[in-house]
Scaffold this active site. Sequence first.
Site, PDB file in Angstrom:
ATOM      1  N   ARG A 129       0.916  -1.157   0.000  1.00  0.00           N
ATOM      2  CA  ARG A 129       0.000   0.000   0.000  1.00  0.00           C
ATOM      3  C   ARG A 129       0.941   1.189   0.000  1.00  0.00           C
ATOM      4  O   ARG A 129       1.661   1.413   0.963  1.00  0.00           O
ATOM      5  CB  ARG A 129      -0.888  -0.023   1.242  1.00  0.00           C
ATOM      6  CG  ARG A 129      -1.681   1.267   1.484  1.00  0.00           C
ATOM      7  CD  ARG A 129      -2.752   1.488   0.418  1.00  0.00           C
ATOM      8  NE  ARG A 129      -3.583   2.640   0.743  1.00  0.00           N
ATOM      9  CZ  ARG A 129      -3.383   3.866   0.228  1.00  0.00           C
ATOM     10  NH1 ARG A 129      -2.386   4.103  -0.601  1.00  0.00           N
ATOM     11  NH2 ARG A 129      -4.193   4.845   0.564  1.00  0.00           N
ATOM     12  N   HIS A 132       2.011   7.147   1.517  1.00  0.00           N
ATOM     13  CA  HIS A 132       0.907   8.112   1.435  1.00  0.00           C
ATOM     14  C   HIS A 132       0.645   8.734   2.795  1.00  0.00           C
ATOM     15  O   HIS A 132       1.236   8.346   3.803  1.00  0.00           O
ATOM     16  CB  HIS A 132      -0.359   7.404   0.929  1.00  0.00           C
ATOM     17  CG  HIS A 132      -0.969   6.488   1.953  1.00  0.00           C
ATOM     18  ND1 HIS A 132      -0.460   5.247   2.247  1.00  0.00           N
ATOM     19  CD2 HIS A 132      -2.040   6.645   2.789  1.00  0.00           C
ATOM     20  CE1 HIS A 132      -1.185   4.676   3.192  1.00  0.00           C
ATOM     21  NE2 HIS A 132      -2.149   5.504   3.546  1.00  0.00           N
ATOM     22  N   HIS A 134      -2.837  11.109   4.953  1.00  0.00           N
ATOM     23  CA  HIS A 134      -4.210  11.622   4.851  1.00  0.00           C
ATOM     24  C   HIS A 134      -4.482  12.574   5.990  1.00  0.00           C
ATOM     25  O   HIS A 134      -3.709  12.662   6.938  1.00  0.00           O
ATOM     26  CB  HIS A 134      -5.234  10.487   4.808  1.00  0.00           C
ATOM     27  CG  HIS A 134      -4.783   9.210   5.451  1.00  0.00           C
ATOM     28  ND1 HIS A 134      -4.738   9.041   6.797  1.00  0.00           N
ATOM     29  CD2 HIS A 134      -4.288   8.059   4.897  1.00  0.00           C
ATOM     30  CE1 HIS A 134      -4.281   7.829   7.066  1.00  0.00           C
ATOM     31  NE2 HIS A 134      -3.982   7.206   5.948  1.00  0.00           N
ATOM     32  N   GLU A 200     -10.794   5.860   1.335  1.00  0.00           N
ATOM     33  CA  GLU A 200      -9.459   5.328   1.041  1.00  0.00           C
ATOM     34  C   GLU A 200      -9.041   5.709  -0.384  1.00  0.00           C
ATOM     35  O   GLU A 200      -7.877   5.618  -0.737  1.00  0.00           O
ATOM     36  CB  GLU A 200      -9.492   3.810   1.243  1.00  0.00           C
ATOM     37  CG  GLU A 200      -8.181   3.071   1.103  1.00  0.00           C
ATOM     38  CD  GLU A 200      -7.105   3.430   2.121  1.00  0.00           C
ATOM     39  OE1 GLU A 200      -7.392   4.101   3.122  1.00  0.00           O
ATOM     40  OE2 GLU A 200      -5.941   3.049   1.878  1.00  0.00           O
TER      41      GLU A 200
HETATM   42 MN    MN Z   1      -3.133   5.215   5.409  1.00  0.00          MN
END
Ligand code: MN
Length: 432
Positions: A129, A132, A134, A200
């Site tokens: 994944r 990143h 957020h 997401e």
């Molecule tokens: Mn995350």
Amino acid sequence: MVSDIDKFYRKAPQNPRSQSPNSITKTDRNPTDAKIDPYGTGIRPEPYRNGNGASILGPRNLDREKQDPDMIRPPSTDSGHLPNLKWSFADSHMKIEEGGWARETTVRELPTSVELAGVNMRLDEGAIRELHWHKEAEWAFVLEGVTRVTCIDAEGGNFSDDVHKGGLWYFPAGVPHSLQGLGPGGTEFLLIFDDGNFSEEETFLLSDLFAHIPKSVIAKNFRLTPEIFDRIPKGEKYIFQGSVPSTIELEQPSRGGIKPSRYQFTHNMTGQKPLEASGGQVRITDSTNFPISKTVAAAHVIIDPGCLRELHWHPSADEWAYFIKGRARITVFAASGTSRTFNYVAGDVGIVPKGMSHYVENLSEDEPVEFLEIFRSAKFEDFSLEQWLAETPDRLVKEHLFAGDKYNGKKFLDALKAGKDPIKAPVRDSKL
Ligand code: MN
Ligand code: MN
């Protein structure tokens, strides 16, 4: 393994309207609204209750109805209107990616999921994944396998850890991080974000950032010439197949000046010593034993067969319940004479709004229920109905509930216990 009810359905006539010896019928009486467990006992739920009701003539979804015995035949105590408090990840859109997938339960899927959003994610061995961040904080519980996590903190300290089944991580809002499935077989986990509006699909991705800043600026930022970046990805990668990494020590960044973080972003939740109740086990993880987790608190609960997570309520936040194993029912009491009962199986999400009294009953007499109670809160807090009454003057309690019934009033007061027993074993000899 073929369950009794599956065997029953295989033998059952093609027309699902026709009743069977195991169906609940007009003559069925259940004055105390005792639980029924269609999967465990083969009982087929029908909309009959204590002489009222009628059969279903139109189309029906028997698989759903087997999972929802208290929806098709609610307890006689249910009353009034409550918004929907149940969603199954089986109904969530699956985002399929190279080496993994993700599906989410947010306020869009379940309108009562306002405080928290959940994502169920799978990463195969080596799948990543991507790096990143957020705007929301991220809390996670590992359901299977091992996840390698990396991040840096706001002081520039670096952190990596391998989180095993039953372990947690927590990244405060904005902290950049990555997740990777390790061998063998990769990993699967539940992610929780401290805003029900989270998606997401709307996170800040490294590849997306590089693709949307002028190459000349990217080059200047890294003190290089623009052609170095000619072949970088043209858009987001999100989840992609990577190579299986070595140990954390051997995978450390190769340049000097790296300093380790002062913070602990991971925690072994199921490795905690449990609080032993008469009918199961509870493990609570919040900012008191996992200090970084300032906005998410949780309890990992195991309810033994036939036992009851006691009547209680949470003063500071809505409960976001995630079922890992078993079959359960929850009645939510919403004041003003309103209550409604919902059933949950593995992979389901339940919401209990702040302050509303509820219980969680294990429908099965053979299998435990395992679930998480998750809150947007620094601390786990609940009020026990029994503890409250046990710590209230006897006369006051008696005159509320047993004003004209001295005999049963004494029995009730004698049975009250002041200590907290959050999961109760049933009294085996009593008629339920
Ligand atoms: Mn995350
Ligand atoms: Mn609760």
